[in-house]
Design a protein around this motif. Structure first.
Motif, PDB file in Angstrom:
ATOM      1  N   LEU A  15       0.833  -1.198   0.000  1.00 31.67           N
ATOM      2  CA  LEU A  15       0.000   0.000   0.000  1.00 31.67           C
ATOM      3  C   LEU A  15       0.870   1.252   0.000  1.00 31.67           C
ATOM      4  CD1 LEU A  15      -2.766   1.346   0.168  1.00 31.67           C
ATOM      5  CD2 LEU A  15      -2.630   1.108   2.651  1.00 31.67           C
ATOM      6  N   LYS A  16       1.931   1.252   0.804  1.00 30.70           N
ATOM      7  CA  LYS A  16       2.845   2.393   0.826  1.00 30.70           C
ATOM      8  C   LYS A  16       3.473   2.607  -0.544  1.00 30.70           C
ATOM      9  CE  LYS A  16       4.197   2.233   5.693  1.00 30.70           C
ATOM     10  NZ  LYS A  16       5.312   1.964   6.640  1.00 30.70           N
ATOM     11  N   GLU A  17       3.898   1.509  -1.182  1.00 27.82           N
ATOM     12  CA  GLU A  17       4.501   1.619  -2.507  1.00 27.82           C
ATOM     13  C   GLU A  17       3.495   2.143  -3.529  1.00 27.82           C
ATOM     14  OE1 GLU A  17       6.273  -2.126  -3.588  1.00 27.82           O
ATOM     15  OE2 GLU A  17       7.533  -2.158  -1.804  1.00 27.82           O
ATOM     16  N   ASP A  18       2.263   1.625  -3.481  1.00 31.93           N
ATOM     17  CA  ASP A  18       1.223   2.084  -4.406  1.00 31.93           C
ATOM     18  C   ASP A  18       0.980   3.578  -4.241  1.00 31.93           C
ATOM     19  OD1 ASP A  18       0.923  -0.470  -5.367  1.00 31.93           O
ATOM     20  OD2 ASP A  18      -0.913  -0.890  -4.220  1.00 31.93           O
ATOM     21  N   ARG A  58      -6.457  -2.332  -6.565  1.00 37.49           N
ATOM     22  CA  ARG A  58      -5.773  -3.078  -5.487  1.00 37.49           C
ATOM     23  C   ARG A  58      -6.422  -2.817  -4.139  1.00 37.49           C
ATOM     24  NH1 ARG A  58      -0.434  -1.255  -7.486  1.00 37.49           N
ATOM     25  NH2 ARG A  58       0.191  -2.777  -9.037  1.00 37.49           N
ATOM     26  N   LEU A  59      -6.744  -1.552  -3.862  1.00 39.63           N
ATOM     27  CA  LEU A  59      -7.363  -1.213  -2.587  1.00 39.63           C
ATOM     28  C   LEU A  59      -8.734  -1.861  -2.452  1.00 39.63           C
ATOM     29  CD1 LEU A  59      -6.404   2.557  -2.235  1.00 39.63           C
ATOM     30  CD2 LEU A  59      -5.491   0.636  -0.923  1.00 39.63           C
ATOM     31  N   GLU A  60      -9.516  -1.867  -3.532  1.00 44.80           N
ATOM     32  CA  GLU A  60     -10.825  -2.512  -3.484  1.00 44.80           C
ATOM     33  C   GLU A  60     -10.674  -4.006  -3.245  1.00 44.80           C
ATOM     34  OE1 GLU A  60     -12.802  -1.462  -7.107  1.00 44.80           O
ATOM     35  OE2 GLU A  60     -13.245   0.576  -6.423  1.00 44.80           O
ATOM     36  N   SER A  61      -9.704  -4.610  -3.923  1.00 42.36           N
ATOM     37  CA  SER A  61      -9.470  -6.046  -3.761  1.00 42.36           C
ATOM     38  C   SER A  61      -9.062  -6.371  -2.330  1.00 42.36           C
ATOM     39  CB  SER A  61      -8.380  -6.499  -4.740  1.00 42.36           C
ATOM     40  OG  SER A  61      -8.022  -7.834  -4.504  1.00 42.36           O
ATOM     41  N   ARG A  62      -8.146  -5.561  -1.788  1.00 41.82           N
ATOM     42  CA  ARG A  62      -7.708  -5.784  -0.403  1.00 41.82           C
ATOM     43  C   ARG A  62      -8.856  -5.571   0.566  1.00 41.82           C
ATOM     44  NH1 ARG A  62      -2.680  -2.500  -1.645  1.00 41.82           N
ATOM     45  NH2 ARG A  62      -1.299  -4.076  -2.489  1.00 41.82           N
ATOM     46  N   GLY A  63      -9.652  -4.541   0.331  1.00 44.51           N
ATOM     47  CA  GLY A  63     -10.791  -4.276   1.203  1.00 44.51           C
ATOM     48  C   GLY A  63     -11.773  -5.434   1.208  1.00 44.51           C
ATOM     49  N   GLU A  64     -12.046  -5.971   0.022  1.00 44.49           N
ATOM     50  CA  GLU A  64     -12.947  -7.123  -0.061  1.00 44.49           C
ATOM     51  C   GLU A  64     -12.356  -8.334   0.653  1.00 44.49           C
ATOM     52  OE1 GLU A  64     -13.654  -7.651  -4.227  1.00 44.49           O
ATOM     53  OE2 GLU A  64     -14.842  -5.819  -4.373  1.00 44.49           O
ATOM     54  N   ARG A  65     -11.053  -8.547   0.485  1.00 43.88           N
ATOM     55  CA  ARG A  65     -10.394  -9.683   1.135  1.00 43.88           C
ATOM     56  C   ARG A  65     -10.415  -9.511   2.655  1.00 43.88           C
ATOM     57  NH1 ARG A  65      -5.396  -9.670  -1.140  1.00 43.88           N
ATOM     58  NH2 ARG A  65      -4.491  -8.587   0.608  1.00 43.88           N
TER      59      ARG A  65
END
Length: 110
Positions: A15-18, A58-65
């Protein structure tokens, strides 16, 4: 639970890198607007849009996970509590009564 710490660290690092890449691209776009080079601005704008979309995905995917993991964990805990209550009904009643007494005392102090 110990397995989640490395996963969380890895996710935080990604997340920091993104966010760093996105910020860098936006800074380039802002500095490019100082130039009057239209092709440079369009190229940077396209890159910024692409990185923004990738980061959002990526954030949406992580949030769903994370939501799924939290939901599964909560379901597991609810099932364990339900099993305990069914296996130990009198103990559960005693615990409930004790909690009720403590809450009643705390409310009565006000």
């Amino acid at each position: 639970m110990a397995n989640r710490a490395p996963h969380t660290h890895e996710t935080t690092q990604q997340l920091k890198e993104d966010l760093h890449h996105l910020t860098q691209t936006i800074e380039e776009l802002v500095s490019a607007t100082a130039d009057d080079s239209r092709s440079n601005i369009k190229e940077l704008r396209d890159r910024a849009e692409k990185r923004l979309k990738e980061t959002r995905d990526r954030l949406e995917s992580r949030g769903e996970r994370f939501y799924g993991e939290a939901r599964d964990s909560m379901e597991h805990q609810v099932d364990a509590c339900d099993r305990y209550v069914h296996e130990n009904p009198w103990t559960s009643i005693g615990i409930g009564a004790a909690v009720g007494v403590v809450v009643g005392m705390l409310i009565g102090r006000r």
